[in-house]
Structure formats: structure tokens, C-alpha cells
Design a protein around this motif. Sequence first.
Motif, PDB file in Angstrom:
ATOM      1  N   SER A  15       0.827  -1.211   0.000  1.00 53.88           N
ATOM      2  CA  SER A  15       0.000   0.000   0.000  1.00 53.88           C
ATOM      3  C   SER A  15       0.857   1.254   0.000  1.00 53.88           C
ATOM      4  O   SER A  15       0.477   2.279  -0.572  1.00 53.88           O
ATOM      5  CB  SER A  15      -0.922   0.000   1.222  1.00 53.88           C
ATOM      6  N   ASP A  16       2.014   1.179   0.636  1.00 53.14           N
ATOM      7  CA  ASP A  16       2.896   2.338   0.716  1.00 53.14           C
ATOM      8  C   ASP A  16       3.716   2.552  -0.550  1.00 53.14           C
ATOM      9  O   ASP A  16       4.213   3.649  -0.794  1.00 53.14           O
ATOM     10  CB  ASP A  16       3.867   2.191   1.896  1.00 53.14           C
ATOM     11  N   THR A  17       3.889   1.508  -1.340  1.00 52.29           N
ATOM     12  CA  THR A  17       4.817   1.604  -2.468  1.00 52.29           C
ATOM     13  C   THR A  17       4.157   1.449  -3.835  1.00 52.29           C
ATOM     14  O   THR A  17       4.804   1.708  -4.846  1.00 52.29           O
ATOM     15  CB  THR A  17       5.914   0.518  -2.346  1.00 52.29           C
TER      16      THR A  17
ATOM     17  N   LEU B 216      13.410  -5.004   2.707  1.00 50.62           N
ATOM     18  CA  LEU B 216      12.331  -4.176   2.177  1.00 50.62           C
ATOM     19  C   LEU B 216      12.412  -2.775   2.746  1.00 50.62           C
ATOM     20  O   LEU B 216      12.617  -2.582   3.938  1.00 50.62           O
ATOM     21  CB  LEU B 216      10.966  -4.779   2.527  1.00 50.62           C
ATOM     22  N   ARG B 217      12.208  -1.787   1.877  1.00 49.43           N
ATOM     23  CA  ARG B 217      12.203  -0.417   2.357  1.00 49.43           C
ATOM     24  C   ARG B 217      11.256   0.392   1.491  1.00 49.43           C
ATOM     25  O   ARG B 217      11.323   0.345   0.267  1.00 49.43           O
ATOM     26  CB  ARG B 217      13.603   0.200   2.298  1.00 49.43           C
ATOM     27  N   SER B 218      10.382   1.123   2.145  1.00 48.52           N
ATOM     28  CA  SER B 218       9.388   1.883   1.407  1.00 48.52           C
ATOM     29  C   SER B 218      10.040   3.001   0.617  1.00 48.52           C
ATOM     30  O   SER B 218      10.887   3.724   1.113  1.00 48.52           O
ATOM     31  CB  SER B 218       8.361   2.485   2.380  1.00 48.52           C
ATOM     32  N   LYS B 219       9.609   3.155  -0.654  1.00 47.22           N
ATOM     33  CA  LYS B 219      10.115   4.243  -1.476  1.00 47.22           C
ATOM     34  C   LYS B 219       9.622   5.595  -0.984  1.00 47.22           C
ATOM     35  O   LYS B 219      10.177   6.627  -1.342  1.00 47.22           O
ATOM     36  CB  LYS B 219       9.679   4.044  -2.922  1.00 47.22           C
ATOM     37  N   GLN B 220       8.571   5.591  -0.157  1.00 55.08           N
ATOM     38  CA  GLN B 220       7.991   6.825   0.344  1.00 55.08           C
ATOM     39  C   GLN B 220       8.227   6.971   1.847  1.00 55.08           C
ATOM     40  O   GLN B 220       7.442   7.588   2.543  1.00 55.08           O
ATOM     41  CB  GLN B 220       6.489   6.856   0.043  1.00 55.08           C
ATOM     42  N   ALA B 221       9.314   6.376   2.324  1.00 57.91           N
ATOM     43  CA  ALA B 221       9.550   6.338   3.757  1.00 57.91           C
ATOM     44  C   ALA B 221       9.681   7.729   4.363  1.00 57.91           C
ATOM     45  O   ALA B 221       9.367   7.940   5.531  1.00 57.91           O
ATOM     46  CB  ALA B 221      10.818   5.533   4.062  1.00 57.91           C
TER      47      ALA B 221
END
Length: 339
Positions: free
Chosen positions: A9-11, A69-74
Motif C-alpha cells: 500500500s505504501d509503495t 524491504l524499504r518503502s520508497k515513500q519512507a
Amino acid sequence: MGIATAHLSDTIAREERGHRYTILEVCSALGGGISQIGTGYWARHYGFFSPSIFMSCCSVAALICTILLRSKQADTQRLLNDSALRVEDQEVETTRLVKSGVKSIFKQLREIFRIYTTNSCECDGCEGGKCRNLVGKSKSRVWRLWFYLLTYVVYMAAVDGYEDLMTMFLVSMPLCFSPNLVGIQAGLSSVVTLISPIVVNIYRLGFHISNQTILLTGIFYRIVFCALFLLAKDAVLIFVATALGMFTCITMPFIRVQISDLVSQSEQGPALALVPCIAKLVNTVSPVILLTIYPATLYILPSFIWVVIAVYFLVALLIMVTVWIADKVNDKTVDQNVL
């Protein structure tokens, strides 16, 4: 599954979430199917030690993948712990992003409670914390969120219940499946889910069907599935019904999609966290109910249990039809206002 769904959902853009959620569901079902079939033979011939070590290594590999894993919108989004801070500061208008460590579980629960009891959405990326990215449905999102949760409860109550009694039904009269046929049916059930992402793309790109309509078709095919099992006297209808899994396994991902569409980016984690919690509760209660009904109705009709399960799915379908009608009325009203 809950964490993976929140990460997607975040990415992932809103219009692509249904397809990605379906792929996630397919991977989960395929992994479970391979494990059930493969480790049984492995343990039979080589004992339990080597498959246990293998499954432990799989868990370690999954942990490593999760860490990577790391959100692109972190930098512009808050997840569960961060958005929980807003409960304390909701009267203070601010666009400052708050980064924090582990917060109290009570604050997290309060944030979940706020999302499911208030129509106003809050978003870190929007001025004043109010999300500008959601459509008109968000103005009356509370009842929709609860309707989706109720649908999920009823739907999973049926699915979890019949999965536990499936083998007993297949080996009993009038079907009397052999162990080989039971294994083939279980394997086919896992394999056909691989086709479901293609089905979703056909729905979306070929027929331009909305997410809500896709959800309705998934539940409808579950009712057809129950009807085929009710009428089955031999293996043919059983395997035809099992092949419908390519259409039915999209239901759970699209319930998550609809919940995701009703909340802002910073509310994704808390909103979706409630879904797996409910799933665990249903998974505990539902099999007990259906496994009590099944032996009690064998003398009436051996396949009567599928009538009961079909009623579950029919209730879920009626709830979703209600939301579908409300969305159609809402879209028509929005179009008239624009004109």
C-alpha cells in the motif's frame, strides 16, 4: 500477510494494488500447497529432521527479505507507530513528520479505533493533515470500512470452515475419494491460483471492471463452487469446482484493496492491521461451528453442509451488493455536481 499488504500500500499506486495483492495471495497459497504436499512425502521417506531444517531456513530467508524491504515513500509516510502519535496532537495543525521508535500498544489501538470510527482522513503529505487524495467515498467511509470487515469475517468463516472438513467430505459417501484423488484435488487447488493474476488483468484491462465488481464476482463464484459440491456424485464436478479457484481466490485481496482505498497513505498500516487480527479470530471459531454441523446433518443429506456454507457466501455477497449500490449512487451524484 498484513505487513506485506501494508508495504504494498505504501509503495504501489492505487490502481495497481488489486493486481499486486492478488499476486501476494497467490504466493501465499502456492507456498502453503507445496509445503502440504511436498513435506509429507519428505517426512515419510527421510524423517522429520531434514524438512524441519529446510522450513527453518525458509523462515530465515523470509526474515532477510523483510529486512531488505524499504518503502520508497519512507520520508513522507508514517506507519503504525508514527501515525499513532496523531491521537495526542490531533488539535494541533502541523505538517511536520514525526519519527519515533516503539510506541505503546494502547496508542496503536487508539489509532485503529480512530480510523474505524471517524470519516475524516488524515495524511502526512497533505496540508493540515487532511488527505486531498481520496475520492468522495471517504466522506462516509466508516460504515463502508465496517461492511468490508463484516464481509471478510463472514467470507473467511466459510472458507476456513470448509477447508478443515474438505478431506472428510471427499473420502466419505457418495464420493469415496482415494488418497491419490484427495492429493490431486489439493494440488489442483493450489495450482489454479497461479492463473488468478491473469484473470484480474483480463477483468481490469479487457473488460474495465471496477474493483468492487471484481470483488462481487469472486464471492459469486464461491456460491457456484458450493453448488457444484452439493450436486457432485463423482470426481468430475469436484475438479470443475476446484478449478474455479482461479476466480475465487481474488476475493480476499480485493477486500484489502477496498479498505486500502478508503484510508490515506499514513493510515494504511493501522487500517490493514485489523484484518489479520480478525482472520485469526475467525479461524479459531468457524471450524468448530461447521465441524459440529457437518456430522449432525450427515443423516439428512451428506452434502447439506455446502448449503450452510453457501448461505455464508450469500450473506457476504448481499453486504457487498449494498456497498456496490451505494458507490454507484455516490459516483452518479459526484458526476452531477461536476456538471
